[in-house]
Design a protein around this motif. Structure first.
Motif, PDB file in Angstrom:
ATOM      1  N   SER A 337      -1.726  -2.684   3.269  1.00  0.00           N
ATOM      2  CA  SER A 337      -1.242  -3.857   3.997  1.00  0.00           C
ATOM      3  C   SER A 337       0.087  -4.356   3.456  1.00  0.00           C
ATOM      4  O   SER A 337       0.857  -4.987   4.171  1.00  0.00           O
ATOM      5  N   GLN A 340       3.460  -3.063   5.203  1.00  0.00           N
ATOM      6  CA  GLN A 340       3.930  -3.542   6.505  1.00  0.00           C
ATOM      7  C   GLN A 340       5.150  -4.440   6.321  1.00  0.00           C
ATOM      8  O   GLN A 340       5.173  -5.299   5.438  1.00  0.00           O
ATOM      9  N   ASP A 342       7.788  -7.047   8.303  1.00  0.00           N
ATOM     10  CA  ASP A 342       8.015  -7.854   9.495  1.00  0.00           C
ATOM     11  C   ASP A 342       9.428  -7.622  10.018  1.00  0.00           C
ATOM     12  O   ASP A 342      10.377  -7.573   9.240  1.00  0.00           O
ATOM     13  N   LYS A 404      13.692  -6.726   8.790  1.00  0.00           N
ATOM     14  CA  LYS A 404      12.904  -5.609   8.240  1.00  0.00           C
ATOM     15  C   LYS A 404      12.792  -5.692   6.725  1.00  0.00           C
ATOM     16  O   LYS A 404      12.934  -4.688   6.007  1.00  0.00           O
TER      17      LYS A 404
END
Length: 677
Positions: A337, A340, A342, A404
């Motif tokens: 997780s 990831q 954004d 990013k």
């Protein structure tokens, strides 16, 4: 038809037929038993249902049960007046519930009617009215909360859609319940009127047609009428109680009974006090010692048991929490997780939190929603969800924007100040704290609320902190929107066009171009600020030219020529001559001679010294436009445009390069210089 459909139809049809056709007492007994059963089913469903929307058809159900019960009232009235034998159920309710005594039966019936009217009906009607009003008033706030959660990434689009539908269902349900409670009140009123009519009609029938004495007729028909009233009022009372339970139900996570027991007996201290009070009353007063002391001790024992239970639950909860934390640390997905990233993040210090907190009047979340809508209308692409996070590592008034996961820009604001910028013609100065506007790095000053009116009257442009952040974020998104356009987003855009133009998409994808190649064309357009809203024209053009070339740069130039009206309206105002700079044909020829084609695309092999001279000439000529207050626009031939743009994009961020084929025929241009190099 489904069995359920047939059952509902028969239920309603029977209610209608009972108004018209006399039914025998045996069938009436069955129907009265079914009526009581339905009322009990409704009551316990309302009691144990977890959410009110699980019984969203309750208003309709209320209407069905009311009309069925009234039809039974009519049938019993017909049998009472016609034969004096309405069946076992009515007679039993009249004799057994009233203990065979006329006066007791009448009193019990009156008490039930008072409870129905004064307590349950009136209270439930008022609660339904208030609940409906507050539910409707709260709808805008709930919608904004859903939008805020969606923008911060707390929920996704699917969850937001489910929540919106639930809000609409709740508003519709409580609005219907407000009106449906009138059925309950009317049902009770009708039952009361029917009872009095039965008594008067029964006495009249007994005396005039059956030859009974007045007292004998009064006793017989009053007992039967009271039985009829009780057998209808009790189910009506149960339905009213069901409605009251349903509209006052608050718990959404647990069963009603478990929540109620926990709330009543969940605090040992309260049970200790109650038990001690009862024991004290049993010892010091003439009240029954056995009853009060025994009941008091029972409460004390219950309190002790509850205290031990709560202690064990606290320990178990602490152990479960520790185990969950340990499992979370050991879980492999916990590392995944963290990978990831954004697409867009806005992080801010704790001093800016009030701007994003709706409870403190902040509207930054609403502005983020408007930014996404603005970009969609302006450039035709959907901006990904913008994550808003507070970051205690930042300065209190600082904020940063990440694309990013990488910081792109930052700014600093004063929460209780306004930013005033001089447009260039204001001579009188305003005292404040010098700063720079973060979006365009223009000189500005921070002023207080008391100075705002004066600054505006002098001609300063005054902006509040949320607008500063929103403008900065919008400009960053505009400049990076091309890299935010993913293949999945391109697929979504293609699906939207496919709904109305399936033939075009079937021809284009994937027969002529892949998703990745279309993505590159769209990114090329967005990179230069060209809107891709007219996807139909873009895809039509790609389908026309993809048969001859799959070079995405060349295809972009074809598409730009198709979009010449949009490009012209963006850069060349109508009824106005626009000043531009042109490119020397010799320079164009030199650039084209230096183009080398490879499998990875075309690139320039221009001599560094020549490049330096061309860039210097561009700077000199576009400086003339800047001195005139005009945008820097260079006009070239179509074949050179994209190469000249690549040559200059690293040196001039805002330079607009347009080919002759991208200019509408009604545009008037004036050349103020030529790039020669």
């Amino acid at each position: 038809m489904k069995k359920a459909d047939i059952g509902i139809a028969v239920y309603l049809l029977a209610a209608v037929m009972f108004f018209i056709i006399p039914i025998p007492s045996i069938l009436l007994d069955v129907m009265l038993a079914i009526n009581i059963s339905v009322a009990l089913i409704v009551l316990f469903n309302a009691l144990f249902v977890k959410e009110v929307l699980d019984m969203s058809f309750f208003p309709t159900l209320l209407l069905f049960t009311t009309i069925f019960r009234i039809s039974l009232n009519v049938s019993t009235t017909r049998l009472i007046l016609a034969t004096g034998e309405p069946g076992n159920v009515v007679e039993t309710f009249g004799q057994f519930v009233g203990s065979g005594n006329l006066i007791i039966g009448v009193i019990i019936f009156i008490i039930l009617v008072i409870i129905q009217f004064v307590v349950i009906n009136k209270g439930s009607e008022r609660v339904a009215e208030v609940t409906a009003r507050f539910t409707l008033d709260a709808m805008p706030g709930k919608q904004m909360a859903i939008d805020a959660d969606l923008n911060t990434g707390t929920i996704d689009e699917k969850e937001a859609r489910v929540r919106r539908e639930k809000i609409q269902q709740e508003s519709g349900f409580f609005g219907s319940m407000d009106g449906a409670m009138k059925y309950v009140k009317g049902d009770a009123s009708a039952g009361l009127i029917i009872t009095f009519v039965n008594i008067i009609g029964g006495i009249t029938m007994g005396v005039l047609q059956q030859g009974l004495e007045l007292s004998e007729s009064f006793g017989k028909y009053t007992i039967l009428t009271i039985g009829d009233g009780l057998v209808s009022q009790i189910p009506s009372l149960l339905i009213s109680l069901s409605a009251g339970i349903l509209i006052t139900k608050v718990s959404k996570e647990s069963d009603f009974s478990s929540v109620l027991v926990r709330q009543l007996f969940g605090i040992p201290k309260v049970l200790y006090i109650v038990g001690g009070t009862l024991c004290f009353l049993g010892i010091t007063t003439p009240l029954s010692k056995l009853l009060f002391i025994g009941l008091g001790l029972a409460f004390v024992v219950t309190a002790r048991s509850m205290q031990n239970t709560l202690a064990v639950e606290a320990i178990e909860e602490e152990v479960d929490t520790s185990e969950e934390q340990a499992d979370e640390i050991r879980r492999p997905e916990n590392v995944v997780s963290l990978l990831q990233v954004d697409p867009i993040e806005l992080e801010f210090g704790y001093g800016i939190i009030p701007l994003a907190d709706v409870n403190q009047g902040g509207d930054l979340l609403d502005r983020v929603v408007m930014i996404r809508r603005q970009i969609a209308l302006e450039l035709g692409t959907v901006v990904p969800i913008i994550r808003l996070r507070d970051n205690i590592q930042l300065n209190p008034n600082q904020y940063i924007v990440k694309i990013k996961g990488i910081q792109i820009s930052e700014g600093e604001i004063l929460f209780d100040h306004y930013m005033a910028m001089n447009p260039g013609f204001v001579e009188e100065e305003v005292i404040g704290i010098p700063t720079f506007e973060p979006s365009f790095h223009l000189p500005a000053i921070w002023i207080t609320e008391s100075q705002r009116e004066r600054a505006e009257s002098l001609g300063y442009t005054v902006v509040d902190p949320p607008s500063i952040i929103a403008t900065h974020l919008t400009e960053i998104i505009r400049s990076h929107v091309a890299e935010l356009l993913t293949r999945q987003e391109v697929q979504n855009l293609i699906n939207n066009v496919k709904e109305n133009n399936p033939t075009l998409i079937e021809e284009l994808v994937p027969k002529l171009l892949s998703i990745g190649e279309i993505q590159k064309v769209l990114q090329n357009l967005l990179r230069e600020g060209i809107s891709i809203r007219d996807l139909l024209s873009i895809f039509e053009n790609l389908a026309d030219h993809a048969t001859t070339t799959r070079d995405t740069d060349v295809l972009t130039e074809y598409v730009r020529q198709t979009l010449k009206r949009a490009i012209s309206s963006k850069y060349f105002p109508s009824n106005e001559t626009t000043s531009v700079v042109t490119l020397d044909p010799n320079v164009e020829k030199e650039i084209m001679n230096s183009v080398k084609q490879t499998e990875q695309g075309a690139y320039l092999t221009l001599d560094p010294e020549r490049t330096k001279k061309i860039i210097a000439s561009v700077e000199e000529e576009t400086g003339k436009l800047e001195n005139l207050g005009k945008a820097s626009i260079v006009i070239t031939s179509p074949i050179v445009r994209m190469y000249f743009k690549k040559l200059t994009e690293d040196y001039f961020k805002d330079l607009v390069v347009i080919s002759y084929n991208e200019i509408d025929s009604n545009v008037e241009l004036q050349s103020v210089g030529m790039v020669t190099g």
